[in-house]
Design an enzyme around this catalytic site. Structure first.
Site, PDB file in Angstrom:
ATOM      1  N   GLY A   2     -98.533  12.283-113.595  1.00  0.00           N
ATOM      2  CA  GLY A   2     -99.653  12.503-114.487  1.00  0.00           C
ATOM      3  C   GLY A   2    -100.170  13.916-114.366  1.00  0.00           C
ATOM      4  O   GLY A   2     -99.568  14.772-113.710  1.00  0.00           O
ATOM      5  N   PHE A   4    -102.976  14.943-112.864  1.00  0.00           N
ATOM      6  CA  PHE A   4    -103.537  15.242-111.554  1.00  0.00           C
ATOM      7  C   PHE A   4    -102.734  14.658-110.403  1.00  0.00           C
ATOM      8  O   PHE A   4    -102.779  15.172-109.294  1.00  0.00           O
ATOM      9  CB  PHE A   4    -104.979  14.706-111.463  1.00  0.00           C
ATOM     10  N   GLY A   5    -102.034  13.571-110.630  1.00  0.00           N
ATOM     11  CA  GLY A   5    -101.351  12.903-109.531  1.00  0.00           C
ATOM     12  C   GLY A   5    -100.014  12.330-109.939  1.00  0.00           C
ATOM     13  O   GLY A   5     -99.628  12.363-111.104  1.00  0.00           O
ATOM     14  N   VAL A   7     -97.300   8.832-108.856  1.00  0.00           N
ATOM     15  CA  VAL A   7     -97.283   7.522-108.226  1.00  0.00           C
ATOM     16  C   VAL A   7     -95.869   7.204-107.781  1.00  0.00           C
ATOM     17  O   VAL A   7     -94.908   7.419-108.529  1.00  0.00           O
ATOM     18  CB  VAL A   7     -97.789   6.431-109.196  1.00  0.00           C
ATOM     19  N   ASP A 127    -110.645   6.940-120.592  1.00  0.00           N
ATOM     20  CA  ASP A 127    -109.340   7.194-121.217  1.00  0.00           C
ATOM     21  C   ASP A 127    -108.603   5.874-121.426  1.00  0.00           C
ATOM     22  O   ASP A 127    -107.483   5.686-120.937  1.00  0.00           O
ATOM     23  CB  ASP A 127    -108.515   8.154-120.355  1.00  0.00           C
TER      24      ASP A 127
END
Length: 292
Positions: A2, A4-5, A7, A127
């Site tokens: 994503g 920002f991060g 998984v 969101d």
């Protein structure tokens, strides 16, 4: 992966044995990424520490653990083996064509329930979209990715007007694009002032319904594929909304349009949305059985 991060699928060792989990960590070790991760962790902790929360029945992704070490920081969540709803809808469109709407509407019912839980806790997601809905092995939809979420009573977000619904000074549109925002899912007030509330989540939920009805197509307004905040806000102020998808019933589109009312207070609350969608599912199933 994503903004920002990212998984990873992992194994969590517990006294009862290993469990497959999803572990989220920052994409880049910088301030914005860490703020997003900590914001998401705080939201999930608030949800799961609520005395009324039931992990077995909740449609919010389950928090299992937090890892806060100097070198590694993870949010450990339940693993949803069927992935995100958007990919599921798009695969269905490519492989099988249109599917009976009740099959996909149940996912919308689940997310309406998730919004009810957030509303009860005075939290907003920020969101709501098919890409942020995960599907478990049991075909249960879970609202996830709370990195943009915030407490609506203490962290209402405001940014400068040149990034929102007002025309940038001197015709300068470069600054308007500096902030990455899911514009086509955002409510009018979020576009204009940066305000996120439970009512703005309902607007986004209407776009989620549109995604379900179109089997994962990208929402676009008035033929403009990549509008600025100002352009889209002006379009919405003129009363223009996403067009009715082919094969979408008038009743279904009416529910979408009710989510996109200009006044936030005029939009339906999540429990009303759940009731309407359940009634639609029941009617569609009954009509199908009668036809057979």
């Amino acid at each position: 992966m994503g903004r920002f991060g990212h998984v990873i699928r992992a194994r969590l060792k517990t006294s009862a044995g290993d469990v497959t989990v999803a572990a989220k960590e920052v994409r880049t070790r910088d301030g914005p990424c860490y703020r997003s991760l900590f914001r998401e962790a705080a939201i999930l902790v608030a949800v799961h520490e609520d005395r009324h929360h039931d992990n077995l029945r909740s449609n919010i992704i389950q928090l299992l653990a937090l890892v806060n070490e100097s070198t590694k920081k993870y949010i450990v969540m339940e693993y949803a083996s069927k992935g995100c709803l958007l990919r599921l809808l798009q695969q269905t469109r490519r492989q099988n064509g249109p599917q009976p709407l009740p099959h996909n509407l149940r996912y919308a019912v689940h997310i309406a329930r998730a919004l009810q839980e957030l509303q009860r806790l005075a939290l907003t997601h920020g969101d709501v979209a098919a890409r942020n809905v995960l599907i478990t092995a049991d075909n249960v939809a879970k609202l996830a990715d709370f990195g943009q979420a915030g407490d609506v009573y203490t962290t209402v977000q405001h940014v400068s007007s040149n990034k929102r619904g007002k025309e940038p000074a001197n015709g300068d549109t470069n600054n308007a694009g500096n902030e990455v925002l899911p514009l086509n899912w955002m409510s009018l007030e979020s576009l204009e002032t940066g305000e996120y509330t439970c009512q703005s989540d309902v607007w986004s939920f209407g776009v989620l319904l549109w995604e379900i009805a179109t089997l994962g197509r990208e929402p676009r307004y008035d033929g403009n594929n990549h509008p600025t905040c100002h352009q889209l806000a002006r379009t919405l102020r003129r009363g223009i909304r996403l067009r009715k998808p082919p094969d979408c019933s008038g009743e279904m589109y009416d529910v979408m349009m009710s989510c996109w009312r200009e006044s936030p207070l005029a939009r339906p609350v999540p429990d009303i949305l759940e009731t309407k969608l359940m009634q639609m599912c029941h009617t569609m199933i009954t009509e199908k059985e009668t036809a057979v």
